[in-house]
Design a protein around this motif. Structure first.
Motif, PDB file in Angstrom:
ATOM      1  N   UNK A 231       0.816  -1.218   0.000  1.00 51.08           N
ATOM      2  CA  UNK A 231       0.000   0.000   0.000  1.00 51.08           C
ATOM      3  C   UNK A 231       0.845   1.261   0.000  1.00 51.08           C
ATOM      4  N   UNK A 232       2.154   1.094  -0.198  1.00 53.69           N
ATOM      5  CA  UNK A 232       3.055   2.231  -0.125  1.00 53.69           C
ATOM      6  C   UNK A 232       2.826   3.293  -1.183  1.00 53.69           C
ATOM      7  N   UNK A 233       2.152   2.916  -2.278  1.00 54.98           N
ATOM      8  CA  UNK A 233       1.894   3.911  -3.323  1.00 54.98           C
ATOM      9  C   UNK A 233       1.060   5.082  -2.795  1.00 54.98           C
ATOM     10  N   UNK A 234       0.356   4.861  -1.672  1.00 50.55           N
ATOM     11  CA  UNK A 234      -0.497   5.908  -1.118  1.00 50.55           C
ATOM     12  C   UNK A 234       0.301   7.087  -0.558  1.00 50.55           C
ATOM     13  N   UNK A 235       1.612   6.875  -0.343  1.00 49.24           N
ATOM     14  CA  UNK A 235       2.463   7.989   0.089  1.00 49.24           C
ATOM     15  C   UNK A 235       2.587   9.045  -1.017  1.00 49.24           C
ATOM     16  N   UNK A 236       2.220   8.684  -2.233  1.00 48.61           N
ATOM     17  CA  UNK A 236       2.344   9.623  -3.351  1.00 48.61           C
ATOM     18  C   UNK A 236       1.434  10.838  -3.190  1.00 48.61           C
ATOM     19  N   UNK A 237       0.513  10.790  -2.228  1.00 44.10           N
ATOM     20  CA  UNK A 237      -0.391  11.929  -1.989  1.00 44.10           C
ATOM     21  C   UNK A 237       0.144  12.873  -0.911  1.00 44.10           C
ATOM     22  N   UNK A 238       1.314  12.594  -0.388  1.00 39.08           N
ATOM     23  CA  UNK A 238       1.787  13.355   0.771  1.00 39.08           C
ATOM     24  C   UNK A 238       1.915  14.847   0.494  1.00 39.08           C
ATOM     25  N   UNK A 269       1.823  10.165 -11.164  1.00 40.41           N
ATOM     26  CA  UNK A 269       1.394  11.559 -11.079  1.00 40.41           C
ATOM     27  C   UNK A 269       2.235  12.341 -10.080  1.00 40.41           C
ATOM     28  N   UNK A 270       2.644  11.660  -9.011  1.00 39.30           N
ATOM     29  CA  UNK A 270       3.527  12.323  -8.044  1.00 39.30           C
ATOM     30  C   UNK A 270       4.845  12.708  -8.708  1.00 39.30           C
ATOM     31  N   UNK A 271       5.421  11.790  -9.455  1.00 37.15           N
ATOM     32  CA  UNK A 271       6.694  12.072 -10.123  1.00 37.15           C
ATOM     33  C   UNK A 271       6.527  13.161 -11.175  1.00 37.15           C
ATOM     34  N   UNK A 272       5.385  13.172 -11.848  1.00 39.96           N
ATOM     35  CA  UNK A 272       5.138  14.214 -12.850  1.00 39.96           C
ATOM     36  C   UNK A 272       5.032  15.583 -12.170  1.00 39.96           C
ATOM     37  N   UNK A 273       4.409  15.630 -10.977  1.00 33.72           N
ATOM     38  CA  UNK A 273       4.293  16.913 -10.258  1.00 33.72           C
ATOM     39  C   UNK A 273       5.669  17.459  -9.867  1.00 33.72           C
ATOM     40  N   UNK A 274       6.640  16.566  -9.735  1.00 35.40           N
ATOM     41  CA  UNK A 274       7.988  16.976  -9.329  1.00 35.40           C
ATOM     42  C   UNK A 274       8.998  16.506 -10.375  1.00 35.40           C
ATOM     43  N   UNK A 275       8.616  16.611 -11.608  1.00 34.27           N
ATOM     44  CA  UNK A 275       9.370  16.034 -12.720  1.00 34.27           C
ATOM     45  C   UNK A 275      10.778  16.607 -12.848  1.00 34.27           C
TER      46      UNK A 275
END
Length: 344
Positions: A231-238, A269-275
């Motif tokens: 469930x670690x992918x949920x950290x992508x919303x931090x 999407x997290x990586x794209x936000x901080x691309x």
């Protein structure tokens, strides 16, 4: 003929003062001066004493007036409090609280006990909220020592990481609408569960301890995990729940990997936000593929490294799309002209 003493004079008798007489005179003078000094000192002392008492009396009079004023105000306040308190009921207590306090959170509380919903949403003032609820006749089966995950210490947070596979929320309510599944009983003992923890991720992601390089590495490892049960992918919303330091974001992004097996939308999407922090070629290649399937992600694509901007521009099939992207791209005019010429 009589022989009289030499100090005898006819018609006048004079005795010359003796040393004793002189000492007596000195003593009398000393005693007089001493008495005068004592009297002066006593007068000064009593004068100062009288002035001090006069000042104390004045201060006491002032305090009496102040207390009389405070008492009058308190009497009025008590009258008002009695009027208000006598009208607090189970039915209107939520409305009264909402007019007295600012909300800490705005969580959905559907199907939650009234006291639990108010405890969470007015969390910063929870001690006072509990007092008001109890005054309204509502039984509370817990006290203000029950804390939410955003206030967990390192020990609690590390336990959360150790049991990542269990952090599932009913009906997929990962970030909202989950208080009806995770109530005060679970909050009192959050790691006492048999299957799924139901721990609300929106509170975990607010925990300030996560804003560190050490926890950034832990989160990146969990976000990169290829296990379907992770469930670690949920950290992508931090980054939606707290402002991370730039160096923390950089560590988090640089250590998060993507591939076709573990590529969940949220991580991508997290990586794209901080691309701008992504420097892994494999990850950049996957990101370009994600952008190809998004609606007009020109601003995001313009933050790619130069060769990946070119690759993205070349992937656009319509000339109009290429033009729109090149308008915001950071590529040089020479490269833009070359891409445009190839398109026509």
């Amino acid at each position: 003929m009589y022989n009289y003493p030499p100090d005898y004079y006819e018609g006048d008798f004079y005795n010359e003062p003796s040393e004793f007489d002189e000492k007596m005179e000195e003593l009398k003078s000393y005693l007089m001066d001493s008495v005068k000094q004592d009297i002066k000192s006593n007068l000064e002392y009593y004068k100062n004493f009288a002035e001090k008492k006069e000042n104390e009396l004045s201060e006491l009079k002032s305090k009496v007036k102040s207390l009389e004023s405070d008492n009058s105000k308190l009497h009025k306040t008590n009258d008002v409090a009695e009027i208000i308190l006598s009208r607090i009921t189970k039915e209107n207590v939520e409305s009264i609280i909402s007019n007295l306090y600012e909300k800490t959170f705005r969580e959905e509380t559907l199907d939650c006990p009234l006291h639990w919903g108010l405890y969470v949403n007015y969390y910063d003032n929870r001690e006072q909220i509990l007092k008001i609820l109890k005054y309204a006749g509502i039984k509370i089966p817990y006290d203000s020592s029950v804390i939410l995950p955003h206030e967990w210490d390192k020990t609690m947070l590390d336990k959360f990481f150790e049991r990542m596979g269990s952090h599932v929320n009913c009906n997929g309510a990962n970030y909202k609408g989950n208080l009806r599944f995770w109530n005060y009983n679970q909050a009192k003992d959050p790691f006492n569960y048999t299957s799924y923890s139901e721990i609300p991720w929106q509170f975990v992601l607010r925990n300030p301890l996560l804003n560190s390089k050490a926890y950034a590495l832990k989160m990146a490892n969990e976000m990169s995990c290829k296990s379907g049960f992770n469930n670690g992918y949920k950290f992508s919303k931090i980054d939606e729940y707290q402002d991370l330091d730039d160096d923390v974001i950089k560590v988090l992004v640089e250590n998060t990997s993507l591939d076709k097996k573990n590529m969940k939308g949220d991580v991508g999407q997290f990586l794209i936000r901080h691309i701008e922090h992504v420097n892994n070629d494999d990850t950049l290649g996957i990101i370009v593929g994600i952008l190809d399937n998004m609606w007009r992600p020109y601003e995001e694509a313009s933050r790619l490294p130069e060769r990946y901007q070119i690759k993205y521009a070349q992937s656009l099939s319509r000339v109009e799309e290429k033009i729109e992207f090149l308008k915001v791209s950071t590529l040089s005019q020479e490269i833009k002209a070359k891409i445009f010429c190839e398109a026509v």
